[in-house]
Design an enzyme around this catalytic site. Sequence first.
Site, PDB file in Angstrom:
ATOM      1  CG  ASP A  91      -0.192  -0.157   2.518  1.00 41.00           C
ATOM      2  OD1 ASP A  91       0.570   0.761   2.867  1.00 41.00           O
ATOM      3  OD2 ASP A  91      -0.347  -1.192   3.201  1.00 41.00           O
ATOM      4  CD  GLU A 115      17.213 -24.835 -16.016  1.00 38.87           C
ATOM      5  OE1 GLU A 115      16.007 -25.086 -16.037  1.00 38.87           O
ATOM      6  OE2 GLU A 115      17.990 -25.300 -15.151  1.00 38.87           O
TER       7      GLU A 115
END
Length: 727
Positions: free
Chosen positions: A531, A611
């Site tokens: 928030d 990877e």
Amino acid sequence: MAISYQQRNRIFTLKTRNTTYQMKVDDYGFLLHLYYGGCIYGDMDYLLTYYDRGFSGNPSDVGNDRTYSLDALPLEYPVMGSGDFRNSALIIRNADGSDCCDLRYSGYEIKEGKYRLPGLPAVYADSREAQTLEIYLEDKISHVQVTLLYGVLEEDDIITRSAVIRNQGKESVTVEKAASSCLDFLTGEYEMLSFYGRHTMERNLQRAEIGHGNHSIGSRRGTSSHQYNPAVIIAGKDTTEDKGRCYGMVFVYSGNFLCEAEKDQYDQTRVLMGLQSDLFHYPLKTDEELVVPETILCYSGEGFAVLSERYHHCIREHLCRGKHKNAPRPILLNSWEAAYFHFDGALICSLAESAAELGIDMVVMDDGWFGKREDDNSGLGDWHVNEEKLGCSLRELIDRVNAFGVKFGIWIEPEMVSEDSTLYREHPDWVLRIPGREPVHCRNQLVLDFSRSDVREFIFGQICSILDQGNIEYVKWDMNRSIVDVYSMENCQGRVTYDYMRGVYDFLEKLLSRYPDLLLEGCSGGGGRFDAGMMYYTPQIWCSDNTDALDRLRIQYGSSFFYPACVTASHVSAVPNHQTGRSVNLHTRGVVAMAGIFGYELDPGKLTTEEKEEIKGQIVRYRQCEELVRLGSYYRLSDPFRAAYVAWMFVSKERERALLSVVMLEIHGNMTVSYVRLKGLIPDALYQDVESGRNFYGADLMEAGLPMPVEQRENPAYQIELIRQGA
Ligand code: GLA
């Protein structure tokens, strides 16, 4: 002048570049809301109408005039017990037990710069950027005074609102409800866009009609919550990303909140944003005051995209603080999904070694390094390094990590205590707990009473002694449960939820002033405290505990309506994903994580050589576009709840660089082609696709779009970097 006052008709006008807000003190001293929306020029009191409305009360001073009722007028700060039966912004319980407050205008002041709120997060802006209007209201009987605060950021099209409620009377009163903003609409059909969810699936978009009756969202959990984000958009029915009217209300607060929307009997709409009234009975003795956290208001007449851009700018420039605010953030490797509680110093060092090899900037040692903490049932509150587990001191570990050229960060959860901890055994009265009852458990931990300064000071001392042990450059501040037993052994009941939150803010402020270079990342089980309040202290927040790339697309989409990418922490994790079991290819995981503050959440020791090579490439790529992600304008190009693909774009300020990202959600036989329409480019400028070398006009990409390849594989993702030619 952003703020003006006309003495003649007592009208206040707040002006920003593209919006106007107007209110008026009427003949009886009530503060009426006149208008908020696109720029207007005149006095909007002609909009007010007065009719005899049955069962809508008339204040005594209007005499026999039955056409005057606060129940039908648009109000700036509606109060319970005034004859307005709609939802109230303020409820005051007086010493005699009555719920009543008759607020009348008593004066105003215009100040340069944006007001600050003591002890609370708030938008900041200096006198070149903002003005403040204070309007004073008072109840002549109880002597409750309310100061309404308006911060006007003219260039940014932002208006903030807060309220300070002060008891100047001789007797104590209790604030039973307090909002910081109210928007009264005289006419129109509206919908509310709210962002609901749950742990690991936050901020899904709901768009619902505001009909007759009360529609509310909020939190009673002690945090702003995963369940409802404290921010809404009020929009016309036809409003879309690119057209139509919409209003944003973003609450700058991380605790319990309440947002209510209601269409009234006269088809007028009221929306309130403020503190949650449940679990809240805030006593005010003589001369005491309550500061209501602020709401950031914004209006756009051009759809959601413009509204989001204004919020992104405001949060990035006027809410985030500190030296990291405008600096590239470290790409980090977090130990949580790599090892959970099962690590030692050697594993952290191996993460650091891999980080160095891959080009990652920082290793974060997550939960499990302190006290007795082999799982999540014990140890919280005992902030002492478990050297036995690490096999060395913290300083030695940090030095070893730093020796790889890698920074070091650490996880803490200061607000919590495990019952199985030394702290709890020594101070059982330091938790929030109702005497004589067993507390409700949640992740097997209890909540420390952060409304108490003695409790905070003790934990602060412990945390500082950890941070002083070595070169710790980042802290992840977590909060892993909802608060249930709202009862303080020391503090006055009724104010605990609010004082708790202020206690957390106070702790954060002290931490930042003691360690100004520290980068804080907020977290509450991922996005439970994602928030605007936290963003004042933590310039980045872990967006969700869900690291599945496809779920993240939706979570990040919802987050993007208010919160900029520079606060949204997003990591690539291992497959199968630990939250969903889904295996999304590494390239797509990288593209999704690059929509925010980038990092990794896996054990590179388990990766294949291919990877690792791909990750090295991702890091190079991210560094190239990092500034664009952090500072660029963000555009949503599709709705992930509807489209076959999710697309978004970052465009630099001068619009000379852009990054388009697309993830295909669906694959079918004989697949149709998706054309992605771009946004934010200069129509007649030529842009080069860096990879293919092909040139396109901005208008062509925005009007006709770009066809995405049809590929027979799951969830391919594309990133297209565009550079303006001849710029
Ligand atoms: C929360 C956080 C995770 C991790 C764990 C540790 O769930 O969101 O990222 O830090 O706590 O317990």
